[in-house]
Write a protein that holds these residues in place. Structure first.
Motif, PDB file in Angstrom:
ATOM      1  N   ARG A 198       0.994  -1.359   0.077  1.00  0.00           N
ATOM      2  CA  ARG A 198       0.030   0.005  -0.237  1.00  0.00           C
ATOM      3  C   ARG A 198       0.783   1.134   0.030  1.00  0.00           C
ATOM      4  O   ARG A 198       0.347   2.292  -0.411  1.00  0.00           O
ATOM      5  CB  ARG A 198      -0.961   0.015   1.368  1.00  0.00           C
ATOM      6  CG  ARG A 198      -1.910  -1.057   1.216  1.00  0.00           C
ATOM      7  CD  ARG A 198      -2.617  -1.272   2.613  1.00  0.00           C
ATOM      8  NE  ARG A 198      -1.736  -1.799   3.620  1.00  0.00           N
ATOM      9  CZ  ARG A 198      -1.970  -2.280   4.678  1.00  0.00           C
ATOM     10  NH1 ARG A 198      -3.441  -2.253   4.933  1.00  0.00           N
ATOM     11  NH2 ARG A 198      -1.118  -2.895   5.326  1.00  0.00           N
ATOM     12  N   ARG A 199       2.124   1.075   0.463  1.00  0.00           N
ATOM     13  CA  ARG A 199       3.086   2.135   0.442  1.00  0.00           C
ATOM     14  C   ARG A 199       3.702   2.654  -0.675  1.00  0.00           C
ATOM     15  O   ARG A 199       4.678   3.597  -0.812  1.00  0.00           O
ATOM     16  CB  ARG A 199       3.803   2.173   1.748  1.00  0.00           C
ATOM     17  CG  ARG A 199       3.159   1.894   3.055  1.00  0.00           C
ATOM     18  CD  ARG A 199       4.081   1.686   4.222  1.00  0.00           C
ATOM     19  NE  ARG A 199       4.909   2.704   4.241  1.00  0.00           N
ATOM     20  CZ  ARG A 199       5.984   2.618   5.229  1.00  0.00           C
ATOM     21  NH1 ARG A 199       6.290   1.491   6.000  1.00  0.00           N
ATOM     22  NH2 ARG A 199       6.838   3.545   5.285  1.00  0.00           N
ATOM     23  N   LEU A 200       3.854   1.755  -1.666  1.00  0.00           N
ATOM     24  CA  LEU A 200       4.357   2.164  -3.113  1.00  0.00           C
ATOM     25  C   LEU A 200       3.718   3.462  -3.416  1.00  0.00           C
ATOM     26  O   LEU A 200       2.698   3.559  -3.643  1.00  0.00           O
ATOM     27  CB  LEU A 200       4.325   0.982  -3.857  1.00  0.00           C
ATOM     28  CG  LEU A 200       5.000  -0.452  -3.589  1.00  0.00           C
ATOM     29  CD1 LEU A 200       4.440  -1.635  -4.367  1.00  0.00           C
ATOM     30  CD2 LEU A 200       6.421  -0.454  -3.160  1.00  0.00           C
ATOM     31  N   VAL A 201       4.690   4.047  -4.144  1.00  0.00           N
ATOM     32  CA  VAL A 201       4.462   5.439  -4.641  1.00  0.00           C
ATOM     33  C   VAL A 201       4.856   5.435  -6.275  1.00  0.00           C
ATOM     34  O   VAL A 201       4.286   6.301  -6.961  1.00  0.00           O
ATOM     35  CB  VAL A 201       5.134   6.503  -3.736  1.00  0.00           C
ATOM     36  CG1 VAL A 201       4.556   6.482  -2.654  1.00  0.00           C
ATOM     37  CG2 VAL A 201       6.717   6.535  -4.040  1.00  0.00           C
ATOM     38  N   ASP A 202       5.717   4.488  -6.596  1.00  0.00           N
ATOM     39  CA  ASP A 202       6.138   4.714  -8.058  1.00  0.00           C
ATOM     40  C   ASP A 202       6.289   3.208  -8.393  1.00  0.00           C
ATOM     41  O   ASP A 202       6.701   2.299  -7.899  1.00  0.00           O
ATOM     42  CB  ASP A 202       7.219   5.610  -8.394  1.00  0.00           C
ATOM     43  CG  ASP A 202       8.178   5.568  -7.675  1.00  0.00           C
ATOM     44  OD1 ASP A 202       8.607   4.379  -6.993  1.00  0.00           O
ATOM     45  OD2 ASP A 202       8.946   6.607  -7.360  1.00  0.00           O
ATOM     46  N   GLY A 203       6.907   2.987  -9.797  1.00  0.00           N
ATOM     47  CA  GLY A 203       7.635   1.936 -10.341  1.00  0.00           C
ATOM     48  C   GLY A 203       6.342   0.938 -10.661  1.00  0.00           C
ATOM     49  O   GLY A 203       5.417   1.500 -10.976  1.00  0.00           O
ATOM     50  N   SER A 204       6.749  -0.259 -10.965  1.00  0.00           N
ATOM     51  CA  SER A 204       5.870  -1.364 -11.527  1.00  0.00           C
ATOM     52  C   SER A 204       6.096  -2.602 -10.905  1.00  0.00           C
ATOM     53  O   SER A 204       7.288  -2.813 -10.411  1.00  0.00           O
ATOM     54  CB  SER A 204       5.786  -1.433 -12.966  1.00  0.00           C
ATOM     55  OG  SER A 204       6.847  -1.676 -13.468  1.00  0.00           O
ATOM     56  N   VAL A 205       5.140  -3.471 -10.831  1.00  0.00           N
ATOM     57  CA  VAL A 205       5.495  -4.691 -10.159  1.00  0.00           C
ATOM     58  C   VAL A 205       4.798  -6.013 -10.829  1.00  0.00           C
ATOM     59  O   VAL A 205       3.616  -5.956 -11.243  1.00  0.00           O
ATOM     60  CB  VAL A 205       4.539  -4.761  -8.766  1.00  0.00           C
ATOM     61  CG1 VAL A 205       4.830  -6.315  -7.923  1.00  0.00           C
ATOM     62  CG2 VAL A 205       5.182  -3.531  -7.781  1.00  0.00           C
ATOM     63  N   PHE A 206       5.462  -7.007 -10.970  1.00  0.00           N
ATOM     64  CA  PHE A 206       4.984  -8.204 -11.566  1.00  0.00           C
ATOM     65  C   PHE A 206       5.061  -9.557 -10.141  1.00  0.00           C
ATOM     66  O   PHE A 206       6.302  -9.723 -10.175  1.00  0.00           O
ATOM     67  CB  PHE A 206       5.708  -8.797 -12.616  1.00  0.00           C
ATOM     68  CG  PHE A 206       5.365 -10.090 -13.320  1.00  0.00           C
ATOM     69  CD1 PHE A 206       4.004 -10.528 -13.150  1.00  0.00           C
ATOM     70  CD2 PHE A 206       6.209 -10.703 -14.158  1.00  0.00           C
ATOM     71  CE1 PHE A 206       3.782 -11.774 -13.742  1.00  0.00           C
ATOM     72  CE2 PHE A 206       5.802 -11.753 -14.788  1.00  0.00           C
ATOM     73  CZ  PHE A 206       4.326 -12.521 -14.379  1.00  0.00           C
ATOM     74  N   LEU A 207       4.174  -9.625  -9.776  1.00  0.00           N
ATOM     75  CA  LEU A 207       4.379 -10.693  -8.706  1.00  0.00           C
ATOM     76  C   LEU A 207       3.824 -12.263  -9.216  1.00  0.00           C
ATOM     77  O   LEU A 207       3.118 -12.291 -10.123  1.00  0.00           O
ATOM     78  CB  LEU A 207       2.811 -10.473  -7.850  1.00  0.00           C
ATOM     79  CG  LEU A 207       3.020  -9.380  -6.936  1.00  0.00           C
ATOM     80  CD1 LEU A 207       1.563  -8.852  -6.554  1.00  0.00           C
ATOM     81  CD2 LEU A 207       3.833  -9.546  -5.607  1.00  0.00           C
ATOM     82  N   VAL A 208       4.947 -13.215  -8.850  1.00  0.00           N
ATOM     83  CA  VAL A 208       4.620 -14.424  -9.439  1.00  0.00           C
ATOM     84  C   VAL A 208       4.748 -15.348  -8.355  1.00  0.00           C
ATOM     85  O   VAL A 208       5.648 -15.263  -7.369  1.00  0.00           O
ATOM     86  CB  VAL A 208       6.032 -14.748 -10.553  1.00  0.00           C
ATOM     87  CG1 VAL A 208       5.649 -16.317 -10.773  1.00  0.00           C
ATOM     88  CG2 VAL A 208       5.924 -13.746 -11.431  1.00  0.00           C
ATOM     89  N   ASN A 209       3.830 -16.415  -8.129  1.00  0.00           N
ATOM     90  CA  ASN A 209       3.990 -17.470  -6.929  1.00  0.00           C
ATOM     91  C   ASN A 209       3.419 -18.608  -7.626  1.00  0.00           C
ATOM     92  O   ASN A 209       3.081 -18.918  -8.802  1.00  0.00           O
ATOM     93  CB  ASN A 209       2.905 -17.060  -5.864  1.00  0.00           C
ATOM     94  CG  ASN A 209       1.678 -17.323  -6.330  1.00  0.00           C
ATOM     95  OD1 ASN A 209       1.182 -16.681  -7.252  1.00  0.00           O
ATOM     96  ND2 ASN A 209       0.799 -17.831  -5.362  1.00  0.00           N
ATOM     97  N   GLY A 210       3.773 -19.959  -6.993  1.00  0.00           N
ATOM     98  CA  GLY A 210       3.527 -21.285  -7.392  1.00  0.00           C
ATOM     99  C   GLY A 210       2.328 -21.653  -6.674  1.00  0.00           C
ATOM    100  O   GLY A 210       2.007 -21.453  -5.490  1.00  0.00           O
ATOM    101  N   SER A 211       1.803 -22.697  -7.440  1.00  0.00           N
ATOM    102  CA  SER A 211       0.420 -23.082  -6.964  1.00  0.00           C
ATOM    103  C   SER A 211       0.291 -23.984  -5.668  1.00  0.00           C
ATOM    104  O   SER A 211      -0.448 -24.162  -4.850  1.00  0.00           O
ATOM    105  CB  SER A 211      -0.621 -23.719  -7.937  1.00  0.00           C
ATOM    106  OG  SER A 211       0.184 -24.754  -8.397  1.00  0.00           O
ATOM    107  N   GLU A 212       1.586 -24.491  -5.474  1.00  0.00           N
ATOM    108  CA  GLU A 212       1.888 -25.469  -4.400  1.00  0.00           C
ATOM    109  C   GLU A 212       2.562 -24.669  -3.383  1.00  0.00           C
ATOM    110  O   GLU A 212       2.611 -25.502  -2.317  1.00  0.00           O
ATOM    111  CB  GLU A 212       2.731 -26.663  -4.886  1.00  0.00           C
ATOM    112  CG  GLU A 212       2.151 -27.688  -6.176  1.00  0.00           C
ATOM    113  CD  GLU A 212       0.649 -28.073  -5.605  1.00  0.00           C
ATOM    114  OE1 GLU A 212       0.507 -28.589  -4.405  1.00  0.00           O
ATOM    115  OE2 GLU A 212      -0.064 -27.424  -6.359  1.00  0.00           O
TER     116      GLU A 212
END
Length: 324
Positions: A198-212
């Motif tokens: 919630r505190r991010l103010v700039d940039g970009s993010v790609f979240l990746v996780n595994g189903s297991e």
């Protein structure tokens, strides 16, 4: 300092966020990437790669830096983007050499602190400063070959929290973060490195996780965040302010340490299910889109119509708003 061309596998010596390790010998089924951008960036890039262990010293804890970079730096006048890597808890950059070599083959200069406690983000960000300082030396191979305005951060587990913290604290220097298997907040409740997206103010993010990876980086949580905080990848994603380009996807099959695959689970810390395969294509494409402005890669992440958001047996939870 040890310098060598990357050609072999490195033994894994540590486990992330778990107190014990076992032999991981399960062979992975071949990963079949989606035709198009994922296929392109899942394969090796056009650059031969050099690796240097102990490239330089030191971060704030006295740990050395390791580096992976295109052997023919600056060929054709190319200015290479920088990717700073964050290790998981008690891990070492060598455990991720397959992935980091892959990134370098696509033209990125990848620097990684050997610090195994990277959650604060201080040393992930500091690695960029160190590299750029080295590049000021006219005798350095990095002199005049780097793009200081194209910096990304990628990390695993505790290092995933670190790249988000580095993104927030970098003052805009780091342009994008790729957190892999981001631990829910309960795992860092006793530390100082809990990320708050919630505190991010700039940039970009790609979240990746595994189903297991249902214990450390689960996709969903049972209770509202107002009650228990950010205890799922979906909660982290939804908490990112809408003005920040963001994408989330879950790989079908991988567990917490598959990203350490070399490429399969034979040399990865437990738990590992399928290996590193799925972490190669779209994460590399995201960095190419954000730091190289490659048109094919950017097109893949156009919300709704992009390749990443189409039906793919290897991925679920593909959502995002990456238009900027």
């Amino acid at each position: 300092m040890k310098r060598r061309a990357v050609s072999g596998m490195l033994a894994v010596v540590a486990i992330l966020l778990l107190p014990f390790a076992i032999d991981a010998t399960a062979a992975a089924d071949p990963y079949v990437p989606a035709a198009g951008v994922e296929t392109t960036y899942s394969g090796p890039g056009p650059w031969a790669v050099t690796e240097e262990q102990g490239f330089g010293c030191c971060d704030s804890t006295g740990a050395a830096y390791d580096i992976w970079y295109p052997a023919n730096l600056g060929a054709g006048g190319f200015r290479h983007p920088i990717v700073t890597w964050g290790d998981g808890t008690n891990a070492h950059p060598g455990q991720y050499t397959y992935l980091l070599n892959h990134l370098a083959s696509w033209g990125f200069v990848v620097i990684a602190t050997e610090n195994a406690q990277t959650g604060s983000g201080v040393d992930i960000a500091g690695a960029v400063d160190y590299l750029l300082q080295r590049a000021e030396d006219p005798a350095s191979p990095f002199h005049g070959t780097l793009n200081p305005d194209a910096v990304g951060a990628m990390g695993h587990s505790q290092g995933a929290t670190g790249v988000l913290n580095a993104l927030r604290l970098s003052g805009g220097r780091i342009k994008t973060a790729v957190p892999l298997e981001l631990p829910i907040q309960i795992w860092c409740a006793t530390g100082s490195w809990c990320p708050d997206t919630r505190r991010l103010v700039d940039g970009s993010v790609f979240l990746v996780n595994g189903s297991e990876d249902s214990i450390i980086a689960p996709s969903e949580q049972a209770l509202p965040t107002q009650v228990v905080g950010l205890q799922s990848i979906r909660a982290y994603y939804e908490a990112i302010p809408s003005r920040i380009p963001k994408v989330w996807g879950t790989l079908v099959g991988p567990n917490h340490n598959d990203v350490q695959g070399q490429p399969d689970c034979a040399q990865a810390s437990w738990p590992c299910t399928t290996g590193v395969y799925g972490y190669l294509g779209y994460p590399t494409a995201w960095l190419a889109a954000r730091l190289m402005n490659r048109a094919d890669a950017r097109q893949a992440f156009v919300p709704g119509s992009g390749e990443f958001f189409q039906a793919n047996p290897n991925w679920v939870n593909q959502i995002g708003d990456s238009t900027d």
